[in-house]
Design a protein around this motif. Structure first.
Motif: not given
Length: 399
Positions: A25-38, A89-95, A193-194
């Motif tokens: 299985d493959v761990g991925v990261i999704l990123v969203q920018v919140d203020q683009m409409a502004r 990578l595992s979800l823990g490693a990505l986080r 996570l320290g």
């Protein structure tokens, strides 16, 4: 057409290839920018496109630096991006990489009139059992849900669990080299996570509308530590950061005064720092709050000066004592004529207004020598020290 409504297609074959190559299985990261409409509404879609291009570039650099060559960054629908590491990578490693990701997107983006962007991050495990597109859609749904409740839980847990820590970056006199003050910087002592930077916790507080609570807690921690410092630190000036939300709160100045009094800290030793964007968001409220703070004896500094839409009228009208030059200018001051000219112009402006200048991001002796030539009074940077816990400051004063 603005790319918010014209996304590039997702290269789902990239993920399928990883499945085939690694049988995992493959761990991925999704990123969203919140203020683009502004940004689109206030600055135009061309500016929005430029901001998205810059975010994409930073994410690509981040993916290569953290996950190696062969990693992939793709635009999804709207202001969303997908990061696929080169190897599973595992979800823990990505986080665990969220801190670095927040840092990668923390610097102000030229063209954004309101400063640093707020982002949301979610990690997902793309399995071999379901269509990739469906799994990405489900992960995207997590980004679309209101984050305030989840983020509120995170912030309240950090505040009540004693996870908010303060580190201090020393500030030095350009002429004598003596340590004259420190900037108090929020850190998050995450239970799993320290030690993390401020980015993840500040983003959660902003989403949950708990910025004022987080600022007050950080100030309370810093003031309590100052009250316990040894005598040799007793004359250091301490800079504390505030936000637009703080300035918009009519009770902020009075609460801050009460906290300083309760801690037994003389306001004359304190500087409150705010960005140009915070100052411009509500000038009338900012002027009122800053006047109250100045009446206490505390000083006011404008942080990251030169990166936003500077208002000379406001600089002349508001009670300001310091201008802090953004590290983006000072890091190239020893080799870039344009940045040197900008710094000189800021110093001349400050001198004309009776303000002092603090330079951030000094990393080598050549930069420091340029500051001397330009007449900058104070500096901070990794040339001598990054942010450290308060108990390390006495040792740095002896260096």
């Amino acid at each position: 057409m603005n790319r918010l409504t014209d996304p590039r297609p997702v290269h789902v074959l990239k993920i399928e290839d990883l499945h085939a190559a690694h049988a995992a299985d493959v761990g991925v990261i999704l990123v969203q920018v919140d203020q683009m409409a502004r940004i689109n509404n206030s600055a135009g879609t061309a500016t929005g496109d430029a901001v998205l291009d810059e975010i994409g570039r930073r994410l690509e650099n981040f993916a290569i630096d953290e996950f190696g060559h062969g990693s992939c960054v793709e635009r999804l629908d709207g202001p969303r991006f997908l990061i696929v590491p080169a190897a599973p990578l595992s979800l823990g490693a990505l986080r665990a990489q969220e801190r670095a990701l927040h840092v990668a997107l923390a610097e102000p983006i030229v063209g954004d009139p309101n400063g640093r962007l707020s982002i949301r991050i979610v990690t997902a495990l793309v399995t071999r059992d379901e269509p990739v597109a469906d799994q990405l859609r489900q992960a995207g749904d997590q980004l679309a849900r209101p984050a305030s409740a989840r983020d509120g839980v995170i912030v309240h847990a950090a505040l009540s669990g004693g996870e908010v820590a303060i580190h201090y970056q020393p500030q030095y006199d350009v002429t004598t080299g003596a340590m004259t003050g420190v900037e108090a910087l929020l850190r998050w002592q995450h239970p799993e996570l320290g030690l993390l930077g401020a980015g993840p916790l500040v983003t959660a507080a902003r989403a949950a509308r708990l910025e004022c609570e987080l600022t007050e807690h950080a100030h309370r921690v810093a003031l309590a530590e100052m009250a316990r410092w040894p005598r040799q630190l007793g004359k250091l000036r301490v800079s504390l950061n505030i936000t637009a939300a703080d300035l918009g709160d009519p009770g902020f100045a009075d609460r801050f005064a009460a906290m300083a009094k309760a801690a037994g800290v003389d306001p004359d030793r304190l500087t409150l720092e705010l960005t140009e964007q915070a100052m411009l968001s509500d000038p009338a409220s900012a002027a009122e709050q800053l006047a109250k703070i100045r009446n206490l004896g505390a000083a006011i500094a404008i942080d990251d000066f030169g990166t936003g839409y500077s208002s000379l009228a406001l600089l002349a009208r508001l009670p300001i004592d310091y201008l802090k030059i953004d590290s983006g200018f000072t890091r190239t001051i020893d080799g870039n004529d344009r940045d040197r000219i900008v710094v000189r112009a800021i110093v001349d402006l400050a001198r004309a207004l009776g303000l002092l200048v603090v330079a951030e991001g000094i990393e080598n002796e050549r930069q420091l020598e340029r500051l001397r030539e330009l007449g900058v009074a104070t500096w901070q940077g990794f040339l001598k020290s990054g942010p450290v816990p308060g108990d390390q400051l006495p040792g740095l004063m002896e260096v």
